[in-house]
Each structure stands twice: as structure tokens, then as C-alpha cells.
Scaffold this motif. Structure first.
Motif, short mmCIF file in Angstrom:
data_model
loop_
_atom_site.label_atom_id
_atom_site.label_comp_id
_atom_site.label_asym_id
_atom_site.label_seq_id
_atom_site.Cartn_x
_atom_site.Cartn_y
_atom_site.Cartn_z
N UNK A 98 -42.58 -64.00 -54.36
CA UNK A 98 -42.14 -62.73 -54.94
C UNK A 98 -41.06 -62.94 -56.00
N UNK A 99 -40.10 -63.79 -55.71
CA UNK A 99 -39.01 -64.03 -56.66
C UNK A 99 -39.54 -64.55 -58.00
N UNK A 100 -40.51 -65.45 -57.93
CA UNK A 100 -41.08 -65.99 -59.18
C UNK A 100 -41.72 -64.89 -60.01
N UNK A 101 -42.43 -64.00 -59.35
CA UNK A 101 -43.12 -62.94 -60.09
C UNK A 101 -42.17 -61.83 -60.52
N UNK A 102 -41.10 -61.61 -59.77
CA UNK A 102 -40.10 -60.65 -60.25
C UNK A 102 -39.50 -61.14 -61.57
N UNK A 103 -39.26 -62.43 -61.62
CA UNK A 103 -38.69 -63.00 -62.86
C UNK A 103 -39.70 -62.91 -63.99
N UNK A 104 -40.97 -63.24 -63.73
CA UNK A 104 -42.00 -63.13 -64.76
C UNK A 104 -42.13 -61.70 -65.26
N UNK A 105 -41.95 -60.75 -64.36
CA UNK A 105 -42.09 -59.33 -64.73
C UNK A 105 -40.84 -58.78 -65.40
#
Length: 213
Positions: A98-105
Motif C-alpha cells: 500500500x505504501x508503495x502505491x500511495x507514493x506512486x499515486x
């Protein structure tokens, strides 16, 4: 789950689809968990969550059950730039995704992850009515506890969305086991609660919307 496959496919085809980032997250989650992909919300639920947050004008949100981050992205996208989502989960493994995709978003600045039992996290929050929107999608026996901790902290007119309230359609089967008895108890609790107005929608695995009076 409550219509023919053709009708379900038609409804999905006529709902604004997820963007590439959410599609990539869903694909990665599927690779990681296989048949347990049902732990992730359906794409049409994600679209609905973003819409509900925007329509409600929410600025402060809480999520109980984050998994790999699909629903948190959808909620955070509905918040204004200075909005805040507190994401509650116990898994470092899944929330690392989740953290990786929050950053990507580009949303990591408005999502705060709090690892640990959600009941403890909620109890530690201020007692005032400061939450505008909440989403519950975690262990089903814990739903009444999460609900009772969130509701006093929810502003009047605030909204709680609760997932899996129809349990694959087994909710009406008196012989059904697993999480069905716990979910039936929760549904009855909400239905007789004079503090709220609620509607149970046949979206995905059942989504109950609860507005604080």
C-alpha cells in the motif's frame, strides 16, 4: 454476486473504470494472494467510495482494514488536498505494498498508516466529533466494536461505509457459518440504531451506508 454474470458485467462496463495505477495494484495483489483477491474491494466499489467522499465534502477520514491499499487510494482521492485519511491495519507485509502505491499515486502526504489493532487505534483518537467519513472492511466479528468507536467520533451528517454485509448472499441462510452469524448480528445492530439512517446496497459483496443523524 447477486445478479447474473451478464448483468454484473454490464454494470461494470457502464461504471467509470479504475485508472492504470489501480489496475496495476489489483494485478499485483492478485499475483501475491491468488484466490484471496476477494479481500480487495471491487473496482466499482472503489469508484463509489471516491464519489461518496467527494459528495460528502469529507476532509477527515478513517479506514479500518487497508490490505494492499486499493480502498485507501480511492478514499484519499476523494479528499481535498489538505484532507487526511488514517488507515488502520495490523499487517506490515500488505501495507508495505500500500505504501508503495500511495507514493506512486502522490497521496502519501494525506494518508497516515497506523499499525496495530484497529480498536486500540480508534480508542486512542480524540473523543470529539472530528471524522467525516469512515470505511470498515476488516475482521467481521470486530465490526460492532469498530462501529461503536467510530460513531461517537463521527460528525452529524458524517458517513460510514461498511463492506461485505451480504456475505456472498449467505446472509439470509440460517444454517450458514463462518462470518455470516457475526455479520447478521452487525446488520441487525445498525438496522435498529436510532442514531443513524442506513441503507444496505447490493454492490459487490454488500455495502452498507450509514449516516449519523
Amino acid at each position: 454476486m447477486f445478479t447474473t454474470p451478464a448483468v454484473a458485467a454490464y454494470a461494470a462496463a457502464h461504471t467509470s473504470p479504475p485508472d492504470d495505477l489501480l489496475a496495476d495494484l489489483a494485478e499485483e495483489t492478485h499475483r501475491l494472494v491468488g484466490d484471496r483477491i476477494s479481500m480487495q474491494i471491487a473496482p466499482e466499489q472503489g469508484t463509489l467510495l471516491t464519489m461518496l467522499v467527494r459528495l460528502s465534502g469529507a476532509r477527515s477520514a478513517v479506514e479500518v482494514g487497508t490490505f494492499t491499499g486499493y480502498s485507501s487510494i480511492c478514499i484519499a482521492r476523494g479528499l481535498p488536498a489538505d484532507g487526511r485519511l488514517i488507515a488502520c491495519d495490523v499487517s506490515e507485509e500488505w501495507t508495505a505494498v500500500a505504501r508503495r502505491y500511495w507514493q506512486k499515486a502522490g497521496l502519501d502526504d494525506r494518508i497516515e498508516l497506523r499499525l496495530g489493532p484497529a480498536a486500540d487505534t480508534l480508542r486512542a483518537m480524540p473523543a470529539g466529533e472530528s471524522i467525516d467519513f469512515a470505511f470498515i472492511d476488516a475482521d467481521k466479528p470486530g465490526y460492532p466494536v469498530y462501529y461503536e468507536e467510530i460513531l461517537p467520533r463521527l460528525r452529524p451528517g458524517g458517513l460510514i461505509a461498511v463492506d461485505n454485509t451480504l456475505q456472498h448472499g449467505d446472509i439470509t441462510d440460517p444454517a450458514a457459518g463462518g462470518n455470516v452469524p457475526a455479520m447478521r448480528e452487525f446488520n441487525d445492530l445498525v438496522a435498529r440504531d436510532s442514531r443513524v439512517t442506513s441503507v444496505l446496497l447490493t454492490v459487490a459483496d454488500g455495502l452498507t451506508l450509514i449516516r449519523k443523524n
